[in-house]
Design a protein around this motif. Structure first.
Motif, PDB file in Angstrom:
ATOM      1  N   ILE A   1       0.545  -1.315   0.131  1.00 13.90           N
ATOM      2  CA  ILE A   1       0.102   0.248  -0.048  1.00 13.90           C
ATOM      3  C   ILE A   1       1.102   1.174  -0.059  1.00 13.90           C
ATOM      4  N   VAL A   2       1.518   1.209   0.517  1.00 15.00           N
ATOM      5  CA  VAL A   2       2.848   2.758   1.012  1.00 15.00           C
ATOM      6  C   VAL A   2       3.751   2.569  -0.316  1.00 15.00           C
ATOM      7  N   PHE A   3       4.150   1.348  -1.334  1.00 17.49           N
ATOM      8  CA  PHE A   3       4.583   1.441  -2.550  1.00 17.49           C
ATOM      9  C   PHE A   3       3.685   2.281  -3.344  1.00 17.49           C
ATOM     10  N   GLY A   4       2.727   1.400  -3.299  1.00 17.95           N
ATOM     11  CA  GLY A   4       1.625   2.097  -4.379  1.00 17.95           C
ATOM     12  C   GLY A   4       1.782   3.294  -4.628  1.00 17.95           C
ATOM     13  N   PHE A   5       1.139   3.789  -2.972  1.00 17.19           N
ATOM     14  CA  PHE A   5       1.184   5.617  -2.778  1.00 17.19           C
ATOM     15  C   PHE A   5       2.501   6.161  -3.081  1.00 17.19           C
ATOM     16  N   LEU A   6       3.670   5.276  -2.892  1.00 15.03           N
ATOM     17  CA  LEU A   6       4.319   6.749  -3.396  1.00 15.03           C
ATOM     18  C   LEU A   6       4.588   6.598  -4.359  1.00 15.03           C
ATOM     19  N   THR A   7       3.909   5.203  -5.250  1.00 15.79           N
ATOM     20  CA  THR A   7       5.070   5.301  -7.238  1.00 15.79           C
ATOM     21  C   THR A   7       3.836   6.131  -7.022  1.00 15.79           C
ATOM     22  N   LYS A   8       2.352   5.672  -6.951  1.00 20.67           N
ATOM     23  CA  LYS A   8       1.381   6.755  -7.866  1.00 20.67           C
ATOM     24  C   LYS A   8       1.904   8.383  -7.657  1.00 20.67           C
ATOM     25  N   LYS A   9       1.747   8.462  -6.378  1.00 22.58           N
ATOM     26  CA  LYS A   9       1.604  10.443  -5.456  1.00 22.58           C
ATOM     27  C   LYS A   9       3.214  10.792  -5.621  1.00 22.58           C
ATOM     28  N   LEU A  10       3.835  10.629  -5.362  1.00 22.30           N
ATOM     29  CA  LEU A  10       5.316  10.474  -4.814  1.00 22.30           C
ATOM     30  C   LEU A  10       6.368  10.927  -5.787  1.00 22.30           C
ATOM     31  N   LEU A  11       6.313   9.425  -5.862  1.00 20.56           N
ATOM     32  CA  LEU A  11       7.237   9.706  -7.000  1.00 20.56           C
ATOM     33  C   LEU A  11       7.175  10.259  -8.457  1.00 20.56           C
ATOM     34  N   PRO A  12       6.099  10.267  -9.262  1.00 22.75           N
ATOM     35  CA  PRO A  12       5.560  11.553 -10.257  1.00 22.75           C
ATOM     36  C   PRO A  12       6.223  12.815  -9.917  1.00 22.75           C
ATOM     37  N   ASN A  13       6.326  12.684  -8.650  1.00 25.53           N
ATOM     38  CA  ASN A  13       6.371  15.193  -8.267  1.00 25.53           C
ATOM     39  C   ASN A  13       8.482  14.817  -7.726  1.00 25.53           C
ATOM     40  N   ILE A  14       8.730  13.770  -7.585  1.00 26.42           N
ATOM     41  CA  ILE A  14      10.520  13.458  -7.015  1.00 26.42           C
ATOM     42  C   ILE A  14      11.023  13.694  -8.349  1.00 26.42           C
ATOM     43  N   ASN A  15      10.344  12.181  -9.518  1.00 29.00           N
ATOM     44  CA  ASN A  15      10.641  12.746 -11.337  1.00 29.00           C
ATOM     45  C   ASN A  15      11.009  14.091 -11.496  1.00 29.00           C
ATOM     46  N   LYS A  16       9.602  14.629 -11.310  1.00 27.57           N
ATOM     47  CA  LYS A  16       9.569  16.205 -11.326  1.00 27.57           C
ATOM     48  C   LYS A  16      10.744  16.718 -11.012  1.00 27.57           C
ATOM     49  N   VAL A  17      10.715  17.060  -9.958  1.00 24.24           N
ATOM     50  CA  VAL A  17      11.829  17.935  -9.605  1.00 24.24           C
ATOM     51  C   VAL A  17      12.677  18.044 -10.100  1.00 24.24           C
ATOM     52  N   LEU A  18      13.703  16.014 -10.164  1.00 25.06           N
ATOM     53  CA  LEU A  18      14.747  15.991 -10.361  1.00 25.06           C
ATOM     54  C   LEU A  18      14.728  15.798 -12.173  1.00 25.06           C
ATOM     55  N   GLU A  19      13.513  16.146 -12.678  1.00 23.47           N
ATOM     56  CA  GLU A  19      14.204  16.972 -14.469  1.00 23.47           C
ATOM     57  C   GLU A  19      14.309  18.213 -14.106  1.00 23.47           C
ATOM     58  N   GLN A  20      13.299  18.770 -13.652  1.00 25.38           N
ATOM     59  CA  GLN A  20      13.311  20.261 -13.465  1.00 25.38           C
ATOM     60  C   GLN A  20      15.438  20.615 -13.452  1.00 25.38           C
ATOM     61  N   ARG A  21      15.589  20.340 -12.151  1.00 28.51           N
ATOM     62  CA  ARG A  21      17.117  20.167 -11.566  1.00 28.51           C
ATOM     63  C   ARG A  21      18.043  19.921 -12.769  1.00 28.51           C
ATOM     64  N   ARG A  22      17.193  19.007 -13.842  1.00 25.97           N
ATOM     65  CA  ARG A  22      18.568  18.476 -14.375  1.00 25.97           C
ATOM     66  C   ARG A  22      18.441  19.617 -15.355  1.00 25.97           C
ATOM     67  N   GLU A  23      17.351  20.156 -16.039  1.00 27.06           N
ATOM     68  CA  GLU A  23      17.744  20.771 -17.008  1.00 27.06           C
ATOM     69  C   GLU A  23      18.039  22.241 -16.976  1.00 27.06           C
ATOM     70  N   ALA A  24      17.504  22.389 -15.475  1.00 31.46           N
ATOM     71  CA  ALA A  24      18.436  23.876 -15.426  1.00 31.46           C
ATOM     72  C   ALA A  24      19.720  23.577 -15.023  1.00 31.46           C
ATOM     73  N   ILE A  25      20.417  23.131 -14.182  1.00 30.18           N
ATOM     74  CA  ILE A  25      22.004  21.893 -14.061  1.00 30.18           C
ATOM     75  C   ILE A  25      22.266  22.766 -15.734  1.00 30.18           C
ATOM     76  N   GLU A  26      21.623  21.275 -16.728  1.00 28.15           N
ATOM     77  CA  GLU A  26      22.610  21.490 -17.979  1.00 28.15           C
ATOM     78  C   GLU A  26      22.564  23.021 -18.830  1.00 28.15           C
ATOM     79  N   GLY A  27      20.829  23.996 -18.675  1.00 23.48           N
ATOM     80  CA  GLY A  27      20.792  25.141 -18.541  1.00 23.48           C
ATOM     81  C   GLY A  27      21.838  26.056 -18.559  1.00 23.48           C
ATOM     82  N   GLY A  28      22.457  25.781 -17.634  1.00 22.45           N
ATOM     83  CA  GLY A  28      23.558  26.672 -16.915  1.00 22.45           C
ATOM     84  C   GLY A  28      24.622  25.981 -17.409  1.00 22.45           C
ATOM     85  N   ILE A  29      25.102  25.252 -17.472  1.00 24.75           N
ATOM     86  CA  ILE A  29      26.094  24.533 -18.165  1.00 24.75           C
ATOM     87  C   ILE A  29      26.192  25.361 -19.434  1.00 24.75           C
ATOM     88  N   GLU A  30      25.097  24.919 -20.326  1.00 22.17           N
ATOM     89  CA  GLU A  30      25.347  25.446 -22.318  1.00 22.17           C
ATOM     90  C   GLU A  30      25.305  27.547 -22.153  1.00 22.17           C
TER      91      GLU A  30
END
Length: 184
Positions: A32-61
């Motif tokens: 139940i906890v793993f399913g909740f984390l996968t459905k709710k929390l993991l997309p937000n974490i991936n979204k934040v990580l993607e934004q940071r990656r883009e910001a870092i790559e943009g900063g490097i560019e």
């Protein structure tokens, strides 16, 4: 129950293996906890990580672009500095040439003025000499006429006669002066 029996019953159970109902409840809670984390929390974490990656790559560019632009500006600055140094050397050379030309021009002007002053002095001396010669001729002529008149005993007041007498007298003086200079 007897404490020994109870102790023996507890020893029969392995303390490392939990009872099955707890394992099932634990697994169910984990899913139940793993399913909740996968459905709710993991997309937000991936979204934040993607934004940071883009910001870092943009900063490097952006940093790479800024570095390239800075190098370009530095090259332009060096080229402008070299051009300014070349222009300064050219202006210095022109100033030296102009200074030399002005000095030559001023020397020529000074030479011309000196020659004009000398020529004016010679002309003034010549005019003064002629005026002195004329005044002398007149004074000597008057004295000669007066002296001749006294010697001859008659007045030589006639101007034409006076003029001829003076001219003959001065010519005789000039001839004797030129002969004296020739013998030197």
């Amino acid at each position: 129950m007897n404490p020994l029996v109870q102790f023996a019953a507890e020893e029969a159970e392995n303390p490392l293996i939990p009872p099955w109902p707890e394992v099932v409840i634990g697994l169910l809670a984990f899913v139940i906890v793993f399913g909740f984390l996968t459905k709710k929390l993991l997309p937000n974490i991936n979204k934040v990580l993607e934004q940071r990656r883009e910001a870092i790559e943009g900063g490097i560019e952006q940093a790479d672009a800024a570095k390239i632009e800075a190098e370009s500006v530095l090259e332009q600055y060096k080229a402008q500095l070299a051009e300014a140094r070349h222009e300064a050397a050219r202006l210095r050379q022109e100033a030296t040439e102009q200074g030399t030309a002005i000095i030559q021009e001023m020397k020529a002007e000074g030479q011309r003025q000196r020659e004009e002053i000398i020529a004016a002095g010679h002309a003034q001396i010549e005019a003064d000499r002629k005026a002195a010669a004329a005044a002398l001729r007149q004074d000597v002529g008057k004295l000669a006429t007066d002296l001749a008149g006294k010697l001859v005993g008659e007045s030589l007041e006639d101007h034409a006669r006076q003029s001829r007498t003076i001219d003959r007298f001065l010519e005789g003086l000039e001839d004797s002066a030129s002969k004296a200079e020739a013998t030197r």
